[in-house]
Design a protein around this motif. Structure first.
Motif, PDB file in Angstrom:
ATOM      1  N   GLU A 145       0.818  -1.208   0.000  1.00 45.64           N
ATOM      2  CA  GLU A 145       0.000   0.000   0.000  1.00 45.64           C
ATOM      3  C   GLU A 145       0.853   1.258   0.000  1.00 45.64           C
ATOM      4  O   GLU A 145       0.450   2.295  -0.545  1.00 45.64           O
ATOM      5  N   THR A 146       2.030   1.180   0.600  1.00 43.51           N
ATOM      6  CA  THR A 146       2.885   2.371   0.737  1.00 43.51           C
ATOM      7  C   THR A 146       4.216   2.244   0.000  1.00 43.51           C
ATOM      8  O   THR A 146       4.889   3.250  -0.232  1.00 43.51           O
ATOM      9  N   GLY A 147       4.609   1.005  -0.343  1.00 46.54           N
ATOM     10  CA  GLY A 147       5.915   0.789  -0.959  1.00 46.54           C
ATOM     11  C   GLY A 147       7.059   0.825   0.036  1.00 46.54           C
ATOM     12  O   GLY A 147       8.233   0.812  -0.357  1.00 46.54           O
ATOM     13  N   ARG A 148       6.737   0.849   1.332  1.00 44.46           N
ATOM     14  CA  ARG A 148       7.779   0.957   2.360  1.00 44.46           C
ATOM     15  C   ARG A 148       8.240  -0.425   2.834  1.00 44.46           C
ATOM     16  O   ARG A 148       7.466  -1.370   2.849  1.00 44.46           O
ATOM     17  N   LYS A 149       9.492  -0.474   3.240  1.00 46.48           N
ATOM     18  CA  LYS A 149      10.059  -1.695   3.788  1.00 46.48           C
ATOM     19  C   LYS A 149       9.457  -1.975   5.164  1.00 46.48           C
ATOM     20  O   LYS A 149       9.393  -1.091   6.017  1.00 46.48           O
ATOM     21  N   VAL A 150       9.007  -3.218   5.375  1.00 46.61           N
ATOM     22  CA  VAL A 150       8.463  -3.610   6.678  1.00 46.61           C
ATOM     23  C   VAL A 150       9.591  -4.154   7.550  1.00 46.61           C
ATOM     24  O   VAL A 150       9.750  -3.745   8.697  1.00 46.61           O
ATOM     25  N   TYR A 151      10.377  -5.087   7.004  1.00 47.68           N
ATOM     26  CA  TYR A 151      11.553  -5.594   7.689  1.00 47.68           C
ATOM     27  C   TYR A 151      12.431  -6.356   6.698  1.00 47.68           C
ATOM     28  O   TYR A 151      12.004  -6.697   5.591  1.00 47.68           O
ATOM     29  N   THR A 152      13.663  -6.605   7.121  1.00 47.71           N
ATOM     30  CA  THR A 152      14.615  -7.398   6.339  1.00 47.71           C
ATOM     31  C   THR A 152      14.947  -8.653   7.121  1.00 47.71           C
ATOM     32  O   THR A 152      15.191  -8.582   8.332  1.00 47.71           O
ATOM     33  N   VAL A 153      14.924  -9.807   6.450  1.00 49.48           N
ATOM     34  CA  VAL A 153      15.341 -11.040   7.116  1.00 49.48           C
ATOM     35  C   VAL A 153      16.811 -11.284   6.785  1.00 49.48           C
ATOM     36  O   VAL A 153      17.202 -11.331   5.622  1.00 49.48           O
ATOM     37  N   ILE A 154      17.595 -11.394   7.830  1.00 46.77           N
ATOM     38  CA  ILE A 154      19.049 -11.546   7.694  1.00 46.77           C
ATOM     39  C   ILE A 154      19.473 -12.811   8.417  1.00 46.77           C
ATOM     40  O   ILE A 154      19.121 -13.022   9.579  1.00 46.77           O
ATOM     41  N   GLY A 155      20.214 -13.676   7.749  1.00 45.97           N
ATOM     42  CA  GLY A 155      20.654 -14.920   8.366  1.00 45.97           C
ATOM     43  C   GLY A 155      21.387 -15.824   7.399  1.00 45.97           C
ATOM     44  O   GLY A 155      22.251 -16.600   7.805  1.00 45.97           O
ATOM     45  N   HIS A 156      21.060 -15.721   6.125  1.00 48.37           N
ATOM     46  CA  HIS A 156      21.758 -16.525   5.131  1.00 48.37           C
ATOM     47  C   HIS A 156      23.148 -15.946   4.861  1.00 48.37           C
ATOM     48  O   HIS A 156      23.371 -14.740   4.990  1.00 48.37           O
ATOM     49  N   CYS A 157      24.055 -16.814   4.456  1.00 49.95           N
ATOM     50  CA  CYS A 157      25.423 -16.368   4.175  1.00 49.95           C
ATOM     51  C   CYS A 157      25.771 -16.510   2.695  1.00 49.95           C
ATOM     52  O   CYS A 157      26.952 -16.532   2.335  1.00 49.95           O
TER      53      CYS A 157
END
Length: 346
Positions: free
Chosen positions: A263-275
């Motif tokens: 609806e806004t084009g904004r980032k909600v969150y980033t998933v970080i864990g893969h290498c």
């Protein structure tokens, strides 16, 4: 189907149930209702339904949660649920055999996609075209010609199936009429190859992912760009809407996946864990979890509400190229470049 409409609410908020529709896959019931003169739909998901489920207790639970399902509708809902149980209880040993081989293009294929009913499918190719085929007869129905480079990403706007989107190495995405082959729009704006795309469930948006590190959302009706999703530092090679259409996830070679608000084009969150690079990123059916596969040989499960890791699945000896949920979200399948297991493990 429902016959006598149910009205709930008051004034301008009156809702009138028009029909009840059975959904076999994933199991559930669709409600068609009228609110303020506008026809709307909602679903009652029954992902945990089992042949032994107590139908009477389940319908009572549904009635408590859904005001459109009143006591006068209970028998009808019970009938629909019992039909679903009967379907779930059917155990058959499926046998698969080669049905047909089509010499589809003069150059290698890049992708294949079916419409929801499976009555027709599309193929993309290095020959710069997309072709539409009749599944049963193998007859070529249409050739979608207009791209100036490899057609790499293709999709029907399921469940409707009346439109096709094609993404190309020529940096454009085209929207086509699935019946006539007419091109509605050519979406221009990416500065590098388009390698993934998807329609939202409502068939109002097309999302494209590109080697230029961005994803774009396009309005199907007017052909205009709605948002550019920026934030990745490397190529985007996977994207997927959730079943509500209010979120989209993008997977990138920068080792991360990002969930965005459509609806806004904004980032909600980033998933970080893969290498290593992300190969696949998707939501489960009820939008509660996110799944990512990676070139680091692992698959990770995330809480879709906050992006926190729930589990990491290991065991493959090479890159994970693809992964998916089953329709209930309880099982996960992974495909890897490590090939088949040794004979003694089959």
């Amino acid at each position: 189907m429902a016959t006598n409409p149910i009205r709930v609410g008051s004034g301008s908020e009156k809702m009138k149930l028009k029909s009840l529709l059975l959904r076999y896959y994933p199991p559930g019931i669709m409600l068609e209702y009228e609110k303020s003169g506008e026809l709307k739909t909602k679903s009652i998901d029954l992902l945990d339904l089992h042949p032994s489920t107590d139908v009477n207790a389940l319908v009572e639970e549904i009635q408590r949660a859904e005001p459109l399902i009143t006591a006068s509708r209970s028998d009808q809902v019970k009938l629909l649920i019992r039909r679903l149980q009967e379907k779930l209880g059917q155990h058959s040993n499926h046998k698969f055999s080669l049905f047909k081989v089509l010499r589809a293009h003069i150059l290698p294929l890049t992708n294949v996609a079916l419409n929801k009913s499976g009555s027709c499918f599309i193929t993309g190719s290095y020959d710069r075209t997309c072709k539409v085929w009749n599944t049963a007869s193998g007859e070529e129905l249409l050739t979608l010609d207009g791209h100036r480079n490899v057609v790499y990403a293709i999709a029907f706007n399921n469940p409707y199936g009346d439109k096709i989107a094609t993404g190309s190495f020529d940096k454009t995405c085209k929207l086509w009429n699935a019946e006539t082959g007419a091109c509605y729009h050519t979406f221009r704006g990416h500065t590098a190859e388009i390698v993934c795309l998807s329609f939202n469930p409502q068939s109002t948006l097309v999302a494209t992912g590109s080697m230029d590190t961005t994803s774009k959302l396009w309005d199907i009706q007017n052909g205009e760009e709605v948002f550019t999703l920026t934030g990745h530092s490397a190529e985007i090679i996977s994207l997927s809407f959730n079943t509500l259409g209010d979120r989209i996830i993008t997977g990138s070679f920068d080792h991360t996946a990002v969930v965005w608000d459509t609806e806004t084009g904004r980032k909600v969150y980033t998933v970080i864990g893969h290498c290593a690079e992300i190969s696949t990123a998707m939501f489960n059916w009820d939008c509660s979890m996110v799944l990512t596969g990676s070139m680091d040989k692992t698959c990770m499960l995330w809480d879709a509400t906050n992006g926190k890791c729930i589990a990491t699945f290991t065991g493959h000896d090479d890159e994970i190229l693809d992964c998916c949920f089953d329709y209930t979200g309880k099982l996960i399948a992974t495909a890897s470049a490590d090939g088949p297991p040794p004979d003694d493990q089959l």
